[in-house]
Design a protein around this motif. Structure first.
Motif, PDB file in Angstrom:
ATOM      1  N   PRO A   1       0.671  -1.270  -0.104  1.00 16.90           N
ATOM      2  CA  PRO A   1      -0.039   0.018   0.077  1.00 16.90           C
ATOM      3  C   PRO A   1       0.814   1.185   0.027  1.00 16.90           C
ATOM      4  O   PRO A   1       0.745   2.304  -0.680  1.00 16.90           O
TER       5      PRO A   1
ATOM      6  N   ALA B   1       1.674 -10.635  -9.206  1.00 16.33           N
ATOM      7  CA  ALA B   1       0.357 -10.170  -9.064  1.00 16.33           C
ATOM      8  C   ALA B   1      -0.484 -10.491 -10.091  1.00 16.33           C
ATOM      9  O   ALA B   1      -0.230 -10.265 -11.190  1.00 16.33           O
TER      10      ALA B   1
ATOM     11  N   ARG C   1      -6.556 -10.893 -10.046  1.00 16.27           N
ATOM     12  CA  ARG C   1      -7.204 -10.664  -8.996  1.00 16.27           C
ATOM     13  C   ARG C   1      -6.484  -9.726  -8.025  1.00 16.27           C
ATOM     14  O   ARG C   1      -7.333  -8.753  -7.510  1.00 16.27           O
ATOM     15  N   ALA C   2      -5.253  -9.851  -8.009  1.00 15.39           N
ATOM     16  CA  ALA C   2      -4.617  -8.928  -6.950  1.00 15.39           C
ATOM     17  C   ALA C   2      -4.506  -7.440  -7.573  1.00 15.39           C
ATOM     18  O   ALA C   2      -4.584  -6.437  -6.928  1.00 15.39           O
TER      19      ALA C   2
ATOM     20  N   SER D   1      -8.165  -5.978  -7.161  1.00 14.50           N
ATOM     21  CA  SER D   1      -8.802  -5.649  -5.761  1.00 14.50           C
ATOM     22  C   SER D   1      -7.591  -4.959  -5.089  1.00 14.50           C
ATOM     23  O   SER D   1      -8.074  -4.333  -4.100  1.00 14.50           O
ATOM     24  N   HIS D   2      -6.482  -5.053  -5.434  1.00 16.55           N
ATOM     25  CA  HIS D   2      -5.445  -4.425  -4.437  1.00 16.55           C
ATOM     26  C   HIS D   2      -4.679  -3.281  -5.281  1.00 16.55           C
ATOM     27  O   HIS D   2      -4.606  -2.129  -4.601  1.00 16.55           O
TER      28      HIS D   2
ATOM     29  N   ARG E   1      -5.492   1.226  -5.266  1.00 15.05           N
ATOM     30  CA  ARG E   1      -4.682   2.187  -4.619  1.00 15.05           C
ATOM     31  C   ARG E   1      -3.977   3.127  -5.267  1.00 15.05           C
ATOM     32  O   ARG E   1      -3.833   4.307  -5.127  1.00 15.05           O
TER      33      ARG E   1
ATOM     34  N   ARG F   1       2.380 -11.463   0.464  1.00 18.87           N
ATOM     35  CA  ARG F   1       1.420 -10.717   0.626  1.00 18.87           C
ATOM     36  C   ARG F   1       0.717 -10.564  -0.891  1.00 18.87           C
ATOM     37  O   ARG F   1      -0.646 -10.571  -0.935  1.00 18.87           O
ATOM     38  N   ILE F   2       1.410 -10.285  -1.807  1.00 24.09           N
ATOM     39  CA  ILE F   2       0.517  -9.746  -3.112  1.00 24.09           C
ATOM     40  C   ILE F   2      -0.118 -11.369  -3.602  1.00 24.09           C
ATOM     41  O   ILE F   2      -1.222 -11.275  -4.176  1.00 24.09           O
TER      42      ILE F   2
ATOM     43  N   HIS G   1      -3.120 -11.534  -1.932  1.00 24.34           N
ATOM     44  CA  HIS G   1      -4.427 -10.654  -2.430  1.00 24.34           C
ATOM     45  C   HIS G   1      -4.895 -11.057  -3.707  1.00 24.34           C
ATOM     46  O   HIS G   1      -6.109 -10.942  -4.030  1.00 24.34           O
ATOM     47  N   GLY G   2      -3.949 -11.990  -4.360  1.00 25.30           N
ATOM     48  CA  GLY G   2      -4.588 -12.739  -5.428  1.00 25.30           C
ATOM     49  C   GLY G   2      -5.246 -13.859  -5.165  1.00 25.30           C
ATOM     50  O   GLY G   2      -5.656 -14.717  -6.253  1.00 25.30           O
TER      51      GLY G   2
END
Length: 150
Positions: free
Chosen positions: A8, A26, A29-30, A33-34, A38, A85-86, A89-90
């Motif tokens: 972020p 990524a 989906r990542a 959505s992420h 941002r 983390r990525i 997110h996916g």
């Protein structure tokens, strides 16, 4: 100038100060959505930021075999917190799951999904599957060249 950003804070910096971001691992989906929300929010009042989706790619008729080859080459990323983390997110847990693999039609659909999710560019990292490494990479590059021509 593009900034490698997955989290972020760096996505905010990329949106506010750079022309966009270059991602690695990524999936669509990542991105949807992420990443895209941002960086786009951070770029308010500026030109739309570029989102370069970097993923391993192999055109191969046996997706399971291709994912096994991806596991041999890219699993290390799954041990690094930023990539964990990525991937999360996916909705996936390992780099082989993020790889774009399958026959020409399947990989084409996966590339299209990246653009539909908000990617502006795709940085494809072809990898070899099977015994004929040159032929495997050639098949992947041929599809990528065809997609780039459209």
């Amino acid at each position: 100038m593009l900034l490698a950003a997955l989290g972020p804070r760096l996505l905010r910096v990329a949106g506010e100060r750079a022309d966009g971001t270059i991602l690695w691992m990524a999936n669509a989906r990542a991105i949807e959505s992420h990443v895209a929300p941002r960086i786009t929010r951070a770029a308010a009042g500026r030109p739309a930021p570029r989102i370069v989706a970097g993923l391993p790619v192999a055109v191969h008729d046996d997706a399971d075999e291709a994912r096994a080859a991806a596991a041999e080459q890219f699993t290390v990323y799954g041990s690094l917190p930023n990539y964990q983390r990525i991937l999360a997110h996916g909705g996936i847990s390992s780099p082989p799951e993020a790889a774009l693999v399958g026959n020409e039609a399947e990989v084409s659909r996966q590339v299209e999904a990246l653009f539909a999710a908000g990617a502006t560019d795709v940085w494809a990292a072809p990898f070899a599957v099977g015994d004929d490494h040159s032929g495997s990479r050639r098949r992947t590059r041929a599809l990528l060249a065809e997609l780039a021509a459209h």
